[in-house]
Design a protein around this motif. Structure first.
Motif, PDB file in Angstrom:
ATOM      1  N   GLU A   1     -11.341  14.372 -12.866  1.00 45.04           N
ATOM      2  CA  GLU A   1     -11.722  13.061 -12.347  1.00 45.04           C
ATOM      3  C   GLU A   1     -10.517  12.327 -11.763  1.00 45.04           C
ATOM      4  N   ALA A   2      -9.363  12.444 -12.409  1.00 46.03           N
ATOM      5  CA  ALA A   2      -8.149  11.794 -11.897  1.00 46.03           C
ATOM      6  C   ALA A   2      -7.781  12.366 -10.533  1.00 46.03           C
ATOM      7  N   ARG A   3      -7.858  13.679 -10.385  1.00 45.74           N
ATOM      8  CA  ARG A   3      -7.570  14.306  -9.088  1.00 45.74           C
ATOM      9  C   ARG A   3      -8.493  13.758  -8.008  1.00 45.74           C
ATOM     10  N   LYS A   4      -9.758  13.630  -8.349  1.00 45.19           N
ATOM     11  CA  LYS A   4     -10.736  13.126  -7.389  1.00 45.19           C
ATOM     12  C   LYS A   4     -10.420  11.684  -7.000  1.00 45.19           C
ATOM     13  N   LEU A   5     -10.105  10.848  -7.976  1.00 41.78           N
ATOM     14  CA  LEU A   5      -9.781   9.454  -7.697  1.00 41.78           C
ATOM     15  C   LEU A   5      -8.523   9.330  -6.847  1.00 41.78           C
TER      16      LEU A   5
ATOM     17  N   THR B   1      -6.075   7.791  -1.845  1.00 43.98           N
ATOM     18  CA  THR B   1      -5.043   8.039  -0.829  1.00 43.98           C
ATOM     19  C   THR B   1      -5.645   8.380   0.525  1.00 43.98           C
ATOM     20  N   SER B   2      -6.740   9.130   0.553  1.00 43.11           N
ATOM     21  CA  SER B   2      -7.312   9.490   1.843  1.00 43.11           C
ATOM     22  C   SER B   2      -8.081   8.336   2.477  1.00 43.11           C
ATOM     23  N   ARG B   3      -8.694   7.526   1.661  1.00 33.92           N
ATOM     24  CA  ARG B   3      -9.505   6.442   2.203  1.00 33.92           C
ATOM     25  C   ARG B   3      -8.704   5.178   2.521  1.00 33.92           C
ATOM     26  N   TYR B   4      -7.714   4.860   1.652  1.00 34.38           N
ATOM     27  CA  TYR B   4      -7.007   3.596   1.786  1.00 34.38           C
ATOM     28  C   TYR B   4      -5.536   3.743   2.148  1.00 34.38           C
ATOM     29  N   GLY B   5      -5.002   4.970   2.138  1.00 39.30           N
ATOM     30  CA  GLY B   5      -3.602   5.177   2.497  1.00 39.30           C
ATOM     31  C   GLY B   5      -3.394   4.991   3.985  1.00 39.30           C
ATOM     32  N   ASN B   6      -2.191   4.635   4.334  1.00 38.61           N
ATOM     33  CA  ASN B   6      -1.891   4.424   5.764  1.00 38.61           C
ATOM     34  C   ASN B   6      -1.396   5.689   6.409  1.00 38.61           C
TER      35      ASN B   6
ATOM     36  N   ALA C   1      -9.089  -6.085  -3.351  1.00 41.34           N
ATOM     37  CA  ALA C   1      -8.658  -4.715  -3.056  1.00 41.34           C
ATOM     38  C   ALA C   1      -9.893  -3.826  -3.200  1.00 41.34           C
ATOM     39  N   PRO C   2     -10.294  -3.153  -2.147  1.00 43.13           N
ATOM     40  CA  PRO C   2     -11.528  -2.367  -2.221  1.00 43.13           C
ATOM     41  C   PRO C   2     -11.442  -1.193  -3.200  1.00 43.13           C
ATOM     42  N   TYR C   3     -10.235  -0.802  -3.575  1.00 45.27           N
ATOM     43  CA  TYR C   3     -10.054   0.321  -4.488  1.00 45.27           C
ATOM     44  C   TYR C   3      -9.806  -0.136  -5.927  1.00 45.27           C
ATOM     45  N   GLU C   4     -10.018  -1.397  -6.232  1.00 44.65           N
ATOM     46  CA  GLU C   4      -9.760  -1.925  -7.582  1.00 44.65           C
ATOM     47  C   GLU C   4     -10.528  -1.189  -8.685  1.00 44.65           C
ATOM     48  N   PRO C   5     -11.830  -0.949  -8.515  1.00 44.93           N
ATOM     49  CA  PRO C   5     -12.543  -0.224  -9.583  1.00 44.93           C
ATOM     50  C   PRO C   5     -11.957   1.166  -9.840  1.00 44.93           C
ATOM     51  N   GLN C   6     -11.528   1.850  -8.778  1.00 50.42           N
ATOM     52  CA  GLN C   6     -10.931   3.175  -8.950  1.00 50.42           C
ATOM     53  C   GLN C   6      -9.598   3.081  -9.685  1.00 50.42           C
ATOM     54  N   LEU C   7      -8.801   2.041  -9.406  1.00 53.23           N
ATOM     55  CA  LEU C   7      -7.524   1.881 -10.111  1.00 53.23           C
ATOM     56  C   LEU C   7      -7.740   1.607 -11.589  1.00 53.23           C
ATOM     57  N   VAL C   8      -8.739   0.802 -11.905  1.00 53.08           N
ATOM     58  CA  VAL C   8      -9.032   0.510 -13.312  1.00 53.08           C
ATOM     59  C   VAL C   8      -9.456   1.792 -14.013  1.00 53.08           C
ATOM     60  N   ARG C   9     -10.330   2.563 -13.381  1.00 51.11           N
ATOM     61  CA  ARG C   9     -10.774   3.821 -13.983  1.00 51.11           C
ATOM     62  C   ARG C   9      -9.613   4.798 -14.106  1.00 51.11           C
ATOM     63  N   LEU C  10      -8.773   4.887 -13.085  1.00 51.18           N
ATOM     64  CA  LEU C  10      -7.614   5.768 -13.139  1.00 51.18           C
ATOM     65  C   LEU C  10      -6.677   5.364 -14.272  1.00 51.18           C
TER      66      LEU C  10
ATOM     67  N   MET D   1       0.812  -1.184   0.000  1.00 51.98           N
ATOM     68  CA  MET D   1       0.000   0.000   0.000  1.00 51.98           C
ATOM     69  C   MET D   1       0.864   1.259   0.000  1.00 51.98           C
ATOM     70  N   ALA D   2       1.995   1.221   0.682  1.00 47.01           N
ATOM     71  CA  ALA D   2       2.867   2.392   0.739  1.00 47.01           C
ATOM     72  C   ALA D   2       3.376   2.755  -0.652  1.00 47.01           C
ATOM     73  N   LYS D   3       3.707   1.740  -1.465  1.00 44.84           N
ATOM     74  CA  LYS D   3       4.165   2.010  -2.831  1.00 44.84           C
ATOM     75  C   LYS D   3       3.056   2.655  -3.656  1.00 44.84           C
ATOM     76  N   LEU D   4       1.812   2.195  -3.456  1.00 46.15           N
ATOM     77  CA  LEU D   4       0.687   2.786  -4.167  1.00 46.15           C
ATOM     78  C   LEU D   4       0.529   4.243  -3.782  1.00 46.15           C
ATOM     79  N   VAL D   5       0.600   4.555  -2.508  1.00 43.20           N
ATOM     80  CA  VAL D   5       0.459   5.934  -2.049  1.00 43.20           C
ATOM     81  C   VAL D   5       1.551   6.797  -2.661  1.00 43.20           C
ATOM     82  N   GLN D   6       2.784   6.284  -2.738  1.00 48.48           N
ATOM     83  CA  GLN D   6       3.873   7.033  -3.368  1.00 48.48           C
ATOM     84  C   GLN D   6       3.588   7.267  -4.843  1.00 48.48           C
ATOM     85  N   ALA D   7       3.126   6.229  -5.554  1.00 47.89           N
ATOM     86  CA  ALA D   7       2.827   6.369  -6.977  1.00 47.89           C
ATOM     87  C   ALA D   7       1.708   7.378  -7.190  1.00 47.89           C
TER      88      ALA D   7
END
Length: 137
Positions: free
Chosen positions: A123-127, A132-137, A39-48, A1-7
């Protein structure tokens, strides 16, 4: 998850503030297999990923080459979230779908292409913010 937050943090640097209008949704979303829904954020990653593909094409069309910035950001997202397998393929397909959809319809930087760019950036900014706010550590 930390790598995702960095990306995603790197991505947020590339996504300037823009209009808050919602970008058009894909006409037929790709169904996700049950394993991908872990991963609960999978749909958002696909859309992003799809948005990043569209922006890769549109920004090159309207603003000239960015040195592959959106492609590099997609690679960072893949490195952080999907080193291989089915998930990686799904994200790559979404990126390519976003790119190809605009490649087929836009040959010049018309007002519609600029409007789509602004909407996709919003939309990308929103995603990015939501993930990051919902799933970031």
């Amino acid at each position: 998850m930390a790598k995702l937050v960095q990306a995603l943090a790197l991505l947020s640097i590339l996504v300037p503030a823009a209009a808050t209008a919602q970008a058009p949704r894909a006409s037929s979303p790709v169904p996700l297999p049950p394993a991908a829904l872990r991963a609960p954020y999978e749909p958002q990653l696909v859309r992003l990923s799809e948005i990043m593909g569209a922006l890769h094409y549109l920004r090159t069309l309207c603003e000239g080459p960015e040195g592959g910035a959106w492609r590099r950001e997609m690679q960072a997202l893949l490195d952080a979230e999907a080193a291989g397998g089915e998930r990686r393929e799904r994200l790559v397909q979404a990126f390519n779908r976003g790119y190809g959809g605009f490649e087929q319809t836009h040959r010049t930087c018309a007002p519609a292409a600029r409007l789509a760019t602004r909407r996709y950036v919003a939309e990308a900014r929103k995603l990015v913010s939501e993930i990051t706010s919902r799933y970031g550590n």
